[in-house]
Design a protein around this motif. Sequence first.
Motif, PDB file in Angstrom:
ATOM      1  N   MET A   1       0.830  -0.988   0.100  1.00  0.00           N
ATOM      2  CA  MET A   1      -0.221  -0.053   0.048  1.00  0.00           C
ATOM      3  C   MET A   1       1.065   1.183   0.040  1.00  0.00           C
ATOM      4  N   GLU A   2       0.590   2.095  -1.073  1.00  0.00           N
ATOM      5  CA  GLU A   2       1.168   3.461  -1.032  1.00  0.00           C
ATOM      6  C   GLU A   2       1.003   4.368   0.371  1.00  0.00           C
ATOM      7  N   THR A   3       2.249   4.901   0.698  1.00  0.00           N
ATOM      8  CA  THR A   3       2.190   5.904   1.954  1.00  0.00           C
ATOM      9  C   THR A   3       1.038   6.836   1.967  1.00  0.00           C
ATOM     10  N   TRP A   4       0.558   7.614   0.767  1.00  0.00           N
ATOM     11  CA  TRP A   4      -0.374   8.591   0.583  1.00  0.00           C
ATOM     12  C   TRP A   4      -1.608   8.127   0.924  1.00  0.00           C
ATOM     13  N   PHE A   5      -2.080   6.743   0.434  1.00  0.00           N
ATOM     14  CA  PHE A   5      -3.284   6.048   0.449  1.00  0.00           C
ATOM     15  C   PHE A   5      -3.514   5.749   1.961  1.00  0.00           C
ATOM     16  N   ALA A   6      -2.370   5.161   2.662  1.00  0.00           N
ATOM     17  CA  ALA A   6      -2.563   5.148   3.974  1.00  0.00           C
ATOM     18  C   ALA A   6      -2.932   6.191   4.874  1.00  0.00           C
ATOM     19  N   LEU A   7      -2.125   7.061   4.416  1.00  0.00           N
ATOM     20  CA  LEU A   7      -2.697   8.538   5.268  1.00  0.00           C
ATOM     21  C   LEU A   7      -3.884   9.149   4.956  1.00  0.00           C
ATOM     22  N   ALA A   8      -4.116   8.850   3.683  1.00  0.00           N
ATOM     23  CA  ALA A   8      -5.730   9.251   3.613  1.00  0.00           C
ATOM     24  C   ALA A   8      -6.642   8.605   4.225  1.00  0.00           C
ATOM     25  N   ILE A   9      -6.773   7.226   4.153  1.00  0.00           N
ATOM     26  CA  ILE A   9      -7.607   6.303   4.971  1.00  0.00           C
ATOM     27  C   ILE A   9      -7.613   6.793   6.698  1.00  0.00           C
ATOM     28  N   LEU A  10      -6.319   7.165   7.097  1.00  0.00           N
ATOM     29  CA  LEU A  10      -6.296   7.493   8.398  1.00  0.00           C
ATOM     30  C   LEU A  10      -6.651   8.804   8.635  1.00  0.00           C
ATOM     31  N   PHE A  11      -6.651   9.880   7.616  1.00  0.00           N
ATOM     32  CA  PHE A  11      -7.329  10.961   7.561  1.00  0.00           C
ATOM     33  C   PHE A  11      -8.699  10.811   7.676  1.00  0.00           C
ATOM     34  N   ALA A  12      -9.299  10.058   6.830  1.00  0.00           N
ATOM     35  CA  ALA A  12     -10.880   9.660   6.664  1.00  0.00           C
ATOM     36  C   ALA A  12     -11.415   9.269   7.996  1.00  0.00           C
ATOM     37  N   VAL A  13     -10.750   8.267   8.734  1.00  0.00           N
ATOM     38  CA  VAL A  13     -11.330   7.744   9.924  1.00  0.00           C
ATOM     39  C   VAL A  13     -11.068   8.766  10.949  1.00  0.00           C
ATOM     40  N   SER A  14      -9.765   9.435  11.195  1.00  0.00           N
ATOM     41  CA  SER A  14      -9.843  10.386  12.279  1.00  0.00           C
ATOM     42  C   SER A  14     -10.716  11.634  11.976  1.00  0.00           C
ATOM     43  N   HIS A  15     -11.190  12.076  10.673  1.00  0.00           N
ATOM     44  CA  HIS A  15     -11.791  12.998  10.472  1.00  0.00           C
ATOM     45  C   HIS A  15     -13.307  12.811  10.969  1.00  0.00           C
ATOM     46  N   SER A  16     -13.774  11.458  10.723  1.00  0.00           N
ATOM     47  CA  SER A  16     -15.145  11.050  10.999  1.00  0.00           C
ATOM     48  C   SER A  16     -15.312  10.989  12.437  1.00  0.00           C
ATOM     49  N   PHE A  17     -14.210  10.668  13.501  1.00  0.00           N
ATOM     50  CA  PHE A  17     -14.408  10.820  14.716  1.00  0.00           C
ATOM     51  C   PHE A  17     -14.464  12.204  15.364  1.00  0.00           C
ATOM     52  N   VAL A  18     -13.561  13.057  14.791  1.00  0.00           N
ATOM     53  CA  VAL A  18     -13.749  14.300  15.151  1.00  0.00           C
ATOM     54  C   VAL A  18     -14.839  15.072  14.848  1.00  0.00           C
ATOM     55  N   SER A  19     -15.563  14.765  13.820  1.00  0.00           N
ATOM     56  CA  SER A  19     -16.888  15.238  13.318  1.00  0.00           C
ATOM     57  C   SER A  19     -18.007  14.734  14.564  1.00  0.00           C
ATOM     58  N   LEU A  20     -18.074  13.647  14.909  1.00  0.00           N
ATOM     59  CA  LEU A  20     -18.709  13.280  15.997  1.00  0.00           C
ATOM     60  C   LEU A  20     -18.449  14.003  17.504  1.00  0.00           C
ATOM     61  N   ILE A  21     -17.160  14.217  17.612  1.00  0.00           N
ATOM     62  CA  ILE A  21     -16.844  14.653  18.716  1.00  0.00           C
ATOM     63  C   ILE A  21     -17.398  16.165  18.890  1.00  0.00           C
ATOM     64  N   ASP A  22     -17.080  16.822  17.592  1.00  0.00           N
ATOM     65  CA  ASP A  22     -17.353  18.437  17.455  1.00  0.00           C
ATOM     66  C   ASP A  22     -18.883  18.446  17.825  1.00  0.00           C
ATOM     67  N   LYS A  23     -19.699  17.472  17.078  1.00  0.00           N
ATOM     68  CA  LYS A  23     -21.137  17.466  17.294  1.00  0.00           C
ATOM     69  C   LYS A  23     -21.726  17.550  18.867  1.00  0.00           C
ATOM     70  N   VAL A  24     -21.111  16.336  19.241  1.00  0.00           N
ATOM     71  CA  VAL A  24     -21.307  16.512  20.910  1.00  0.00           C
ATOM     72  C   VAL A  24     -20.924  17.885  21.709  1.00  0.00           C
ATOM     73  N   LEU A  25     -19.802  18.402  21.441  1.00  0.00           N
ATOM     74  CA  LEU A  25     -19.674  19.699  22.041  1.00  0.00           C
ATOM     75  C   LEU A  25     -20.429  20.655  21.698  1.00  0.00           C
ATOM     76  N   LEU A  26     -20.661  20.765  20.357  1.00  0.00           N
ATOM     77  CA  LEU A  26     -21.845  21.837  20.047  1.00  0.00           C
ATOM     78  C   LEU A  26     -23.131  21.734  20.676  1.00  0.00           C
ATOM     79  N   LYS A  27     -23.615  20.399  21.032  1.00  0.00           N
ATOM     80  CA  LYS A  27     -24.930  20.097  21.529  1.00  0.00           C
ATOM     81  C   LYS A  27     -25.004  20.458  23.238  1.00  0.00           C
TER      82      LYS A  27
END
Length: 127
Positions: free
Chosen positions: A1-27
Amino acid sequence: METWFALAILFAVSHSFVSLIDKVLLKKKIDPIGLSLFRLATNAAIMLIVLVLFFNQPLSLDWTVIIISVLFSISALCYFSALKIEDVSKVIPFGESIAILLSFFIPLVLLHETVSRYDYLGVFAIA
């Protein structure tokens, strides 16, 4: 697996969790402006530490860095405001689809990047 692809997947996973945490904080009645400023300050502190420890870069601020910081702050404020009003499941797909299209077409126009027909197919399949 290429490095950029692994980093893109890690970004997507972490971004999804951050979005959930942001919504909880805003609530919890946290103001979008306050959350934007907190995230900006946190990101700036982390980036300074990373630059100093790992890249041995001098800490010089030019107009490009300042403009990018302002644009990031504006986008974060819009993101948090939209997230405070609407569900994560509606805000993220809409915002990400537009971001994909803009991230694809703006460099074509401004940076004169070259793409193939498969690139076009991929972008439209995702968006």
